[in-house]
Design a protein around this motif. Sequence first.
Motif, PDB file in Angstrom:
ATOM      1  N   TYR A   1      13.394   4.932   4.848  1.00 58.59           N
ATOM      2  CA  TYR A   1      13.250   4.384   3.498  1.00 58.59           C
ATOM      3  C   TYR A   1      14.550   3.692   3.092  1.00 58.59           C
ATOM      4  O   TYR A   1      15.593   3.888   3.730  1.00 58.59           O
ATOM      5  CB  TYR A   1      12.920   5.501   2.502  1.00 58.59           C
ATOM      6  CG  TYR A   1      11.507   6.015   2.636  1.00 58.59           C
ATOM      7  CD1 TYR A   1      10.542   5.718   1.670  1.00 58.59           C
ATOM      8  CD2 TYR A   1      11.122   6.802   3.729  1.00 58.59           C
ATOM      9  CE1 TYR A   1       9.244   6.202   1.790  1.00 58.59           C
ATOM     10  CE2 TYR A   1       9.827   7.278   3.853  1.00 58.59           C
ATOM     11  CZ  TYR A   1       8.894   6.975   2.883  1.00 58.59           C
ATOM     12  OH  TYR A   1       7.608   7.448   2.997  1.00 58.59           O
TER      13      TYR A   1
ATOM     14  N   GLU B   1       6.276   0.195  -0.394  1.00 58.94           N
ATOM     15  CA  GLU B   1       6.046   1.617  -0.064  1.00 58.94           C
ATOM     16  C   GLU B   1       7.244   2.258   0.656  1.00 58.94           C
ATOM     17  O   GLU B   1       7.218   3.447   0.958  1.00 58.94           O
ATOM     18  CB  GLU B   1       4.751   1.792   0.741  1.00 58.94           C
ATOM     19  CG  GLU B   1       4.730   1.182   2.124  1.00 58.94           C
ATOM     20  CD  GLU B   1       4.321  -0.292   2.130  1.00 58.94           C
ATOM     21  OE1 GLU B   1       4.281  -0.927   1.052  1.00 58.94           O
ATOM     22  OE2 GLU B   1       4.067  -0.817   3.233  1.00 58.94           O
ATOM     23  N   ARG B   2       8.306   1.482   0.900  1.00 56.26           N
ATOM     24  CA  ARG B   2       9.501   2.067   1.528  1.00 56.26           C
ATOM     25  C   ARG B   2      10.719   2.076   0.594  1.00 56.26           C
ATOM     26  O   ARG B   2      11.813   2.424   1.015  1.00 56.26           O
ATOM     27  CB  ARG B   2       9.864   1.304   2.794  1.00 56.26           C
ATOM     28  CG  ARG B   2       8.886   1.505   3.907  1.00 56.26           C
ATOM     29  CD  ARG B   2       8.857   2.945   4.451  1.00 56.26           C
ATOM     30  NE  ARG B   2       7.996   2.935   5.609  1.00 56.26           N
ATOM     31  CZ  ARG B   2       8.408   2.575   6.820  1.00 56.26           C
ATOM     32  NH1 ARG B   2       9.663   2.282   7.044  1.00 56.26           N
ATOM     33  NH2 ARG B   2       7.557   2.533   7.816  1.00 56.26           N
TER      34      ARG B   2
ATOM     35  N   ASP C   1       4.317   0.352 -12.652  1.00 59.59           N
ATOM     36  CA  ASP C   1       4.004   0.293 -11.211  1.00 59.59           C
ATOM     37  C   ASP C   1       5.225   0.673 -10.374  1.00 59.59           C
ATOM     38  O   ASP C   1       5.119   1.465  -9.432  1.00 59.59           O
ATOM     39  CB  ASP C   1       3.576  -1.126 -10.802  1.00 59.59           C
ATOM     40  CG  ASP C   1       2.109  -1.378 -11.093  1.00 59.59           C
ATOM     41  OD1 ASP C   1       1.395  -0.393 -11.385  1.00 59.59           O
ATOM     42  OD2 ASP C   1       1.696  -2.551 -11.046  1.00 59.59           O
TER      43      ASP C   1
ATOM     44  N   ILE D   1       5.250   3.961  -7.973  1.00 53.93           N
ATOM     45  CA  ILE D   1       5.305   3.785  -6.511  1.00 53.93           C
ATOM     46  C   ILE D   1       6.591   4.385  -5.942  1.00 53.93           C
ATOM     47  O   ILE D   1       6.562   5.117  -4.953  1.00 53.93           O
ATOM     48  CB  ILE D   1       5.170   2.297  -6.109  1.00 53.93           C
ATOM     49  CG1 ILE D   1       3.822   1.737  -6.572  1.00 53.93           C
ATOM     50  CG2 ILE D   1       5.322   2.117  -4.595  1.00 53.93           C
ATOM     51  CD1 ILE D   1       3.707   0.220  -6.515  1.00 53.93           C
ATOM     52  N   THR D   2       7.735   4.102  -6.579  1.00 52.10           N
ATOM     53  CA  THR D   2       9.005   4.598  -6.010  1.00 52.10           C
ATOM     54  C   THR D   2       9.077   6.124  -6.116  1.00 52.10           C
ATOM     55  O   THR D   2       9.628   6.776  -5.224  1.00 52.10           O
ATOM     56  CB  THR D   2      10.232   3.949  -6.688  1.00 52.10           C
ATOM     57  OG1 THR D   2      10.140   4.138  -8.103  1.00 52.10           O
ATOM     58  CG2 THR D   2      10.319   2.471  -6.369  1.00 52.10           C
TER      59      THR D   2
ATOM     60  N   GLU E   1       6.440   8.174  -6.063  1.00 57.20           N
ATOM     61  CA  GLU E   1       5.524   8.660  -5.010  1.00 57.20           C
ATOM     62  C   GLU E   1       6.182   8.595  -3.637  1.00 57.20           C
ATOM     63  O   GLU E   1       6.066   9.523  -2.834  1.00 57.20           O
ATOM     64  CB  GLU E   1       4.256   7.791  -4.967  1.00 57.20           C
ATOM     65  CG  GLU E   1       3.164   8.279  -5.880  1.00 57.20           C
ATOM     66  CD  GLU E   1       1.930   7.371  -5.806  1.00 57.20           C
ATOM     67  OE1 GLU E   1       1.060   7.565  -6.660  1.00 57.20           O
ATOM     68  OE2 GLU E   1       1.857   6.471  -4.928  1.00 57.20           O
ATOM     69  N   ASN E   2       6.897   7.502  -3.388  1.00 60.12           N
ATOM     70  CA  ASN E   2       7.596   7.354  -2.098  1.00 60.12           C
ATOM     71  C   ASN E   2       8.615   8.478  -1.902  1.00 60.12           C
ATOM     72  O   ASN E   2       8.692   9.083  -0.834  1.00 60.12           O
ATOM     73  CB  ASN E   2       8.337   6.014  -2.034  1.00 60.12           C
ATOM     74  CG  ASN E   2       7.406   4.815  -2.026  1.00 60.12           C
ATOM     75  OD1 ASN E   2       6.210   4.961  -1.801  1.00 60.12           O
ATOM     76  ND2 ASN E   2       7.948   3.640  -2.299  1.00 60.12           N
TER      77      ASN E   2
ATOM     78  N   ARG F   1       7.016  11.804  -1.254  1.00 55.14           N
ATOM     79  CA  ARG F   1       6.514  11.855   0.126  1.00 55.14           C
ATOM     80  C   ARG F   1       7.670  12.112   1.102  1.00 55.14           C
ATOM     81  O   ARG F   1       7.604  13.007   1.937  1.00 55.14           O
ATOM     82  CB  ARG F   1       5.819  10.529   0.462  1.00 55.14           C
ATOM     83  CG  ARG F   1       5.103  10.498   1.801  1.00 55.14           C
ATOM     84  CD  ARG F   1       4.574   9.075   2.140  1.00 55.14           C
ATOM     85  NE  ARG F   1       4.110   8.343   0.988  1.00 55.14           N
ATOM     86  CZ  ARG F   1       4.628   7.163   0.578  1.00 55.14           C
ATOM     87  NH1 ARG F   1       5.611   6.583   1.249  1.00 55.14           N
ATOM     88  NH2 ARG F   1       4.151   6.558  -0.484  1.00 55.14           N
TER      89      ARG F   1
END
Length: 243
Positions: A160, A185-186, A228, A232-233, A235-236, A239
């Motif tokens: 990432y 997504e990274r 957004d 997204i960040t 969630e990344n 994960r």
Amino acid sequence: MLFDTHCHLDAKQFENKINEVVDNAKKNNVKKILIPAIKPGLPKVKIKNVFLATGSHPYHSNETLKNKQKIIDGLKDAVAIGETGLDFFKCPIGKKVQIESLEFQCELATKNNMPIILHERESFIELIEIIKKYPGITGVFHAFHHSEKELKQIIDLNFYVGLGGMVTYKSNDALRSAIKKGPMERFILETDSPYLPPQNKRGQVNQPANLLDIAKHISLIKNKTLDDISLITTENANRLFKL
Ligand SMILES: [Zn+2]
């Protein structure tokens, strides 16, 4: 909700005001914070939704090998290893010792299936070559400040990319262009507080609340809403750090 994935809350600049700094972060929608280790071991902070990494910074790499156990003991309370990496800019510690410290932490990350937090200054090629020796390893290149070519190498390694204040600096057009083309997504966000404040706060002690400025900047670069980018960040990061 935003996640500051690289924040030195245990730095002396925040002494006696950590709770205030964390509250101010929350008011600016920054609800999770990760503190990477500087000195070998685990940062000594215990606050809800503040996560820790165990490791040893390149500037302390001469202390790593004699403090292996301290780093290992930190594993049970850590979500990552680091920060480690290589610093060939002004770091007074030689390359060989830095590499030994890095390799020890890469082994630990691989053996425990944990992500690793990498610091890199004037050492990109050397760092990539070492990381390639550890199949299956993942983590983050923190404070990413390069261009498209380097971004692609990091993505290809299954790592990432940590984006912070440097995204906002006037001279960093190549970095912004890399982010514009790079895979959302990274990307994860970070302030690196108390260092690297965003452009509009330069000269001040950086703090996690300023992650909002960085997220706004990225929303403009990526032409996405702030919601957004936040979603997204975060969630990344969840994960990557298995939260
Ligand atoms: Zn750091």
